[in-house]
Design an enzyme around this catalytic site. Sequence first.
Site, PDB file in Angstrom:
ATOM      1  N   ARG A 120     -13.735  -8.252   2.792  1.00  0.00           N
ATOM      2  CA  ARG A 120     -12.315  -8.037   2.474  1.00  0.00           C
ATOM      3  C   ARG A 120     -11.533  -9.291   2.857  1.00  0.00           C
ATOM      4  O   ARG A 120     -10.621  -9.706   2.151  1.00  0.00           O
ATOM      5  CB  ARG A 120     -11.758  -6.821   3.244  1.00  0.00           C
ATOM      6  CG  ARG A 120     -12.360  -5.477   2.856  1.00  0.00           C
ATOM      7  CD  ARG A 120     -12.036  -5.099   1.422  1.00  0.00           C
ATOM      8  NE  ARG A 120     -10.616  -5.072   1.156  1.00  0.00           N
ATOM      9  CZ  ARG A 120      -9.809  -4.057   1.436  1.00  0.00           C
ATOM     10  NH1 ARG A 120     -10.295  -2.960   1.964  1.00  0.00           N
ATOM     11  NH2 ARG A 120      -8.513  -4.109   1.147  1.00  0.00           N
ATOM     12  N   GLN A 131     -10.363  -3.914  -2.804  1.00  0.00           N
ATOM     13  CA  GLN A 131     -11.665  -3.464  -2.312  1.00  0.00           C
ATOM     14  C   GLN A 131     -12.782  -3.884  -3.260  1.00  0.00           C
ATOM     15  O   GLN A 131     -13.882  -4.253  -2.843  1.00  0.00           O
ATOM     16  CB  GLN A 131     -11.663  -1.933  -2.156  1.00  0.00           C
ATOM     17  CG  GLN A 131     -12.974  -1.385  -1.644  1.00  0.00           C
ATOM     18  CD  GLN A 131     -13.270  -1.798  -0.210  1.00  0.00           C
ATOM     19  OE1 GLN A 131     -12.417  -1.651   0.658  1.00  0.00           O
ATOM     20  NE2 GLN A 131     -14.462  -2.320   0.044  1.00  0.00           N
ATOM     21  N   HIS A 166      -7.499   0.615  -6.345  1.00  0.00           N
ATOM     22  CA  HIS A 166      -7.704  -0.131  -5.088  1.00  0.00           C
ATOM     23  C   HIS A 166      -8.456  -1.425  -5.421  1.00  0.00           C
ATOM     24  O   HIS A 166      -9.603  -1.619  -5.028  1.00  0.00           O
ATOM     25  CB  HIS A 166      -8.486   0.730  -4.093  1.00  0.00           C
ATOM     26  CG  HIS A 166      -8.501   0.189  -2.702  1.00  0.00           C
ATOM     27  ND1 HIS A 166      -7.705  -0.871  -2.290  1.00  0.00           N
ATOM     28  CD2 HIS A 166      -9.219   0.555  -1.600  1.00  0.00           C
ATOM     29  CE1 HIS A 166      -7.936  -1.118  -1.003  1.00  0.00           C
ATOM     30  NE2 HIS A 166      -8.861  -0.272  -0.572  1.00  0.00           N
ATOM     31  N   ARG A 194       0.875  -1.172   0.000  1.00  0.00           N
ATOM     32  CA  ARG A 194       0.000   0.000   0.000  1.00  0.00           C
ATOM     33  C   ARG A 194       0.908   1.216   0.000  1.00  0.00           C
ATOM     34  O   ARG A 194       1.697   1.426   0.928  1.00  0.00           O
ATOM     35  CB  ARG A 194      -0.912   0.013   1.232  1.00  0.00           C
ATOM     36  CG  ARG A 194      -1.626   1.345   1.387  1.00  0.00           C
ATOM     37  CD  ARG A 194      -2.721   1.347   2.416  1.00  0.00           C
ATOM     38  NE  ARG A 194      -3.888   0.623   1.945  1.00  0.00           N
ATOM     39  CZ  ARG A 194      -5.106   0.751   2.463  1.00  0.00           C
ATOM     40  NH1 ARG A 194      -5.307   1.586   3.471  1.00  0.00           N
ATOM     41  NH2 ARG A 194      -6.119   0.058   1.990  1.00  0.00           N
ATOM     42  N   CYS A 231     -16.208   2.030   0.839  1.00  0.00           N
ATOM     43  CA  CYS A 231     -15.074   1.177   1.213  1.00  0.00           C
ATOM     44  C   CYS A 231     -14.649   1.377   2.664  1.00  0.00           C
ATOM     45  O   CYS A 231     -13.992   0.514   3.237  1.00  0.00           O
ATOM     46  CB  CYS A 231     -13.913   1.424   0.262  1.00  0.00           C
ATOM     47  SG  CYS A 231     -13.246   3.098   0.324  1.00  0.00           S
ATOM     48  N   ASP A 241     -17.149   7.518  -1.621  1.00  0.00           N
ATOM     49  CA  ASP A 241     -15.876   7.387  -0.896  1.00  0.00           C
ATOM     50  C   ASP A 241     -15.566   8.758  -0.288  1.00  0.00           C
ATOM     51  O   ASP A 241     -16.253   9.745  -0.571  1.00  0.00           O
ATOM     52  CB  ASP A 241     -14.784   6.937  -1.898  1.00  0.00           C
ATOM     53  CG  ASP A 241     -13.446   6.603  -1.236  1.00  0.00           C
ATOM     54  OD1 ASP A 241     -13.405   6.481   0.004  1.00  0.00           O
ATOM     55  OD2 ASP A 241     -12.440   6.483  -1.968  1.00  0.00           O
TER      56      ASP A 241
HETATM   57  N1  NVA Z   1      -9.844   6.809  -1.599  1.00  0.00           N
HETATM   58  C1  NVA Z   1      -9.453   6.427  -0.264  1.00  0.00           C
HETATM   59  C2  NVA Z   1      -9.722   4.982  -0.020  1.00  0.00           C
HETATM   60  C3  NVA Z   1      -9.388   4.506   1.361  1.00  0.00           C
HETATM   61  C4  NVA Z   1      -9.591   3.048   1.570  1.00  0.00           C
HETATM   62  C5  NVA Z   1      -7.994   6.752  -0.058  1.00  0.00           C
HETATM   63  O1  NVA Z   1      -7.184   6.515  -0.969  1.00  0.00           O
HETATM   64  O2  NVA Z   1      -7.642   7.266   1.011  1.00  0.00           O
HETATM   65  N1   CP Z   2     -11.240   0.191   2.666  1.00  0.00           N
HETATM   66  C1   CP Z   2      -9.962   0.081   3.060  1.00  0.00           C
HETATM   67  O1   CP Z   2      -9.057  -0.206   2.282  1.00  0.00           O
HETATM   68  O2   CP Z   2      -9.789   0.274   4.389  1.00  0.00           O
HETATM   69  P1   CP Z   2      -8.392   0.461   5.163  1.00  0.00           P
HETATM   70  O3   CP Z   2      -7.811   1.766   4.705  1.00  0.00           O
HETATM   71  O4   CP Z   2      -8.791   0.469   6.608  1.00  0.00           O
HETATM   72  O5   CP Z   2      -7.496  -0.697   4.825  1.00  0.00           O
END
Ligand code: NVA
Ligand code: CP
Length: 307
Positions: free
Chosen positions: A291, A138, A135, A108, A263, A223
Amino acid sequence: MSSASEVRHFLSILDLDREEHLGLIERAIELKAMQYAGEIYEPLKNRTLGMIFEKSSTRTRVAFEVAMVQFGGAAIFLSPRDTQLGRGEPVEDSARVVSRMVDCVMIRTYSHALVERFAHHARVPVINALTDRHHPCQLLADMQTYREHRGSIQGRNVAWIGDGNNMCHSYIETARRYRFKLRIACPKGYEPDAEILSANSEWAEVVDSPQEAATGADLLVTDVWASMGQEEEAETRHRVFEPYQVNTQLMSLTADDALFMHCLPAHRGEEVTAEVIDGPKSVVWDEAENRLHAQKALLEFLLTGAR
Ligand code: NVA
Ligand code: CP
């Protein structure tokens, strides 16, 4: 040991073909039932997942760690704060070294290109656990959740409300693989990447308003307004995105049996009201739980070749 060319990665939704996706979702549902039945199933005994997190996470981390425990393997958490990655060791070198010890790596981070470079130099499967561009993990959970609640998503109408961000990009590619129509409503200047959109224009389009996207939708998704790394833009974004809040009024335009997904983490009173996220159309807790099951199916697919 497999050669680099045989190794399958999961960096974006399109890395799996349609049949593989559909099979993976069915497998996730099966693995969930097995877990609920208390069945011990350990296909990854003595195997290790390396988890590189440059951004925060609750769901992704817990799901991957628990997945490896349930599968009889182990997961190790690698923060760039404590590894040489954070001190400038080249990504290519880190990929070569880490992938000679672990059986799979999930990353990540911010830059999607970095994950691609890592995968290019890794001997083992690499999973994108979120970048600024995609992502995909998800979306596996979202597709499993829709399938469990409403059956096939093929031919359905899906509304994306809000930012044209990483989640939106993965939704666009998912529309192609699962063959649903995606209507995207986002403020001017916050549209999804033009290349991703035009490559999938048969399946996804940007429409003029949240109302237009929501009308008759079978699934409505939103989101956060400011993603990780955009904290400094939060104030501006809050002003710009206000008309895109998912509230009872907007949800009332969707189909009677529509579902709401997010998400998470969510901000009640910003991108979604409490009435909606805690309301009858919301399936966000199943979505979050899935998940685990979807990522187990993904690990099994990538590491054992199970199809
Ligand atoms: N769009 C959000 C998703 C978090 C799971 C981010 O990238 O922070
Ligand atoms: N939705 C998601 O990826 O959650 P986290 O950021 O908690 O992993």
